[in-house]
Motif scaffolding. Structure first.
Motif, short mmCIF file in Angstrom:
data_model
loop_
_atom_site.label_atom_id
_atom_site.label_comp_id
_atom_site.label_asym_id
_atom_site.label_seq_id
_atom_site.Cartn_x
_atom_site.Cartn_y
_atom_site.Cartn_z
N LYS A 1 13.26 -6.39 -3.01
CA LYS A 1 14.39 -7.11 -3.38
C LYS A 1 13.97 -8.61 -2.65
O LYS A 1 14.20 -9.54 -3.14
CB LYS A 1 15.65 -6.90 -2.94
N ILE A 2 13.49 -8.44 -1.49
CA ILE A 2 12.77 -9.62 -0.81
C ILE A 2 11.61 -10.18 -1.16
O ILE A 2 11.19 -11.17 -1.38
CB ILE A 2 12.74 -9.75 0.98
N PRO B 1 10.58 -14.77 4.70
CA PRO B 1 11.88 -13.99 4.24
C PRO B 1 11.63 -12.53 4.48
O PRO B 1 12.62 -12.02 4.91
CB PRO B 1 11.55 -14.24 2.92
N ILE B 2 10.36 -12.07 4.74
CA ILE B 2 10.16 -10.62 4.84
C ILE B 2 10.83 -10.16 6.25
O ILE B 2 11.20 -9.20 6.46
CB ILE B 2 8.76 -10.28 4.61
N LYS C 1 13.37 -11.23 7.73
CA LYS C 1 14.87 -11.25 7.51
C LYS C 1 15.33 -9.90 7.47
O LYS C 1 16.35 -9.27 7.62
CB LYS C 1 15.45 -11.98 6.47
N TYR C 2 14.35 -8.98 6.96
CA TYR C 2 14.76 -7.56 6.65
C TYR C 2 14.55 -6.76 7.88
O TYR C 2 14.17 -6.82 8.98
CB TYR C 2 13.55 -6.96 5.66
N GLU D 1 14.87 -1.87 -0.65
CA GLU D 1 15.51 -2.87 -0.24
C GLU D 1 14.26 -4.24 0.17
O GLU D 1 14.68 -5.20 0.06
CB GLU D 1 16.16 -2.59 1.26
N MET D 2 13.20 -3.75 0.82
CA MET D 2 12.16 -4.62 0.63
C MET D 2 11.70 -5.31 -0.37
O MET D 2 11.42 -6.44 -0.52
CB MET D 2 11.17 -4.11 1.60
#
Ligand SMILES: Cc1cc2nc3c(=O)[nH]c(=O)nc-3n(C[C@H](O)[C@H](O)[C@H](O)COP(=O)(O)O)c2cc1C
Length: 227
Positions: free
Chosen positions: A102-103, A204-205, A207-208, A99-100
């Protein structure tokens, strides 16, 4: 924000604004840490809050050591590696990684590099709370658990103060070198640290938000009337 909401909203922050955190704010965070329970109320922890030039020096040193003297994680025996429990932990961690990634990928970053280099730079947080204990206490699991309780209080109280945090375990193997920069005596071991600062909401990181197994998956209820 009530406590439960705070607990559920907390997450690791891996990008920070450069703004310094005032000392009185950090002092409140340490007050929360020392309010934690500890084995027999023995309060074996010692907190070291680092910022400024000394933090820069430690980050520079650790980033250098990552290239020249990387100490890998302890190797497991084949028997241990085959344990179903470890396999399950690995599956959960790999979900995080997927998932990480993907960011991180659109940011031009590789997961392993980002996590390792970021950890060794405390994700460029403006302050770090380090927890040391005397080496004699390392032999006693309840003392180590007490440190965990104190660290969790750091995370939650920092959040209440509008700060972001990331628990950093990855640098404990460099206790000796960190001690030297900070002038900490040889018998004290770094058991945990926390990167702390104002969250960079633009990154953006941040947002995880990592997921969790459901409560039903992780708990066994015993002695209750209803099933
Ligand atoms: C003991 C411990 C050590 C950790 N060490 C690191 C670390 O070195 N680097 C890092 O990026 N995150 C580290 N973490 C943070 C975990 O990766 C994170 O808590 C986990 O992925 C769950 O995500 P969340 O904190 O956003 O809920 C550590 C967490 C714990 C409890």
């Amino acid at each position: 924000m009530d406590l439960m909401e705070g607990i559920e909203k907390r997450k690791s922050i891996r990008a920070y604004k450069p703004d310094p955190v005032p000392r009185d704010v950090l002092k409140k965070v340490i007050r929360a840490a020392v309010a934690a329970p500890s084995k027999g109320n023995s309060q074996i922890w010692e907190f070291v809050v680092v910022t400024g030039d000394e933090l820069k020096e430690i980050k520079g040193m650790l980033s250098g050591l990552l290239k020249t003297d990387f100490i890998p994680m302890m190797k497991l025996t084949d028997e241990d590696s085959a344990s179903p429990a470890l396999e399950q932990a690995k599956i959960r961690s790999s979900r995080n990684k997927e998932e990480m990634s993907k960011i991180l990928k659109p940011m031009g970053l590789d997961f392993e590099d980002f996590m390792l280099e970021g950890t060794f730079r405390f994700f460029d947080a403006p302050a770090v709370v380090m927890v040391f204990i005397e080496d004699i206490y390392l032999k006693n699991l309840p003392h180590l658990l007490s440190v965990g309780a104190a660290v969790q209080n750091v995370l939650l109280s920092a959040q209440t103060a509008g700060l972001g945090t990331c628990w950093i375990g990855g640098v404990w193997r460099y206790t000796k070198q960190i001690r030297k920069v900070l002038g900490i005596p040889d018998n004290k071991m770094l058991v945990s640290s926390v990167a702390i600062g104002y969250t960079d909401d633009e990154s953006p990181i941040n947002k995880y938000k990592s997921g969790r197994e459901s409560v039903d998956e992780l708990v066994r209820w015993i002695g209750f009337e209803e099933k």
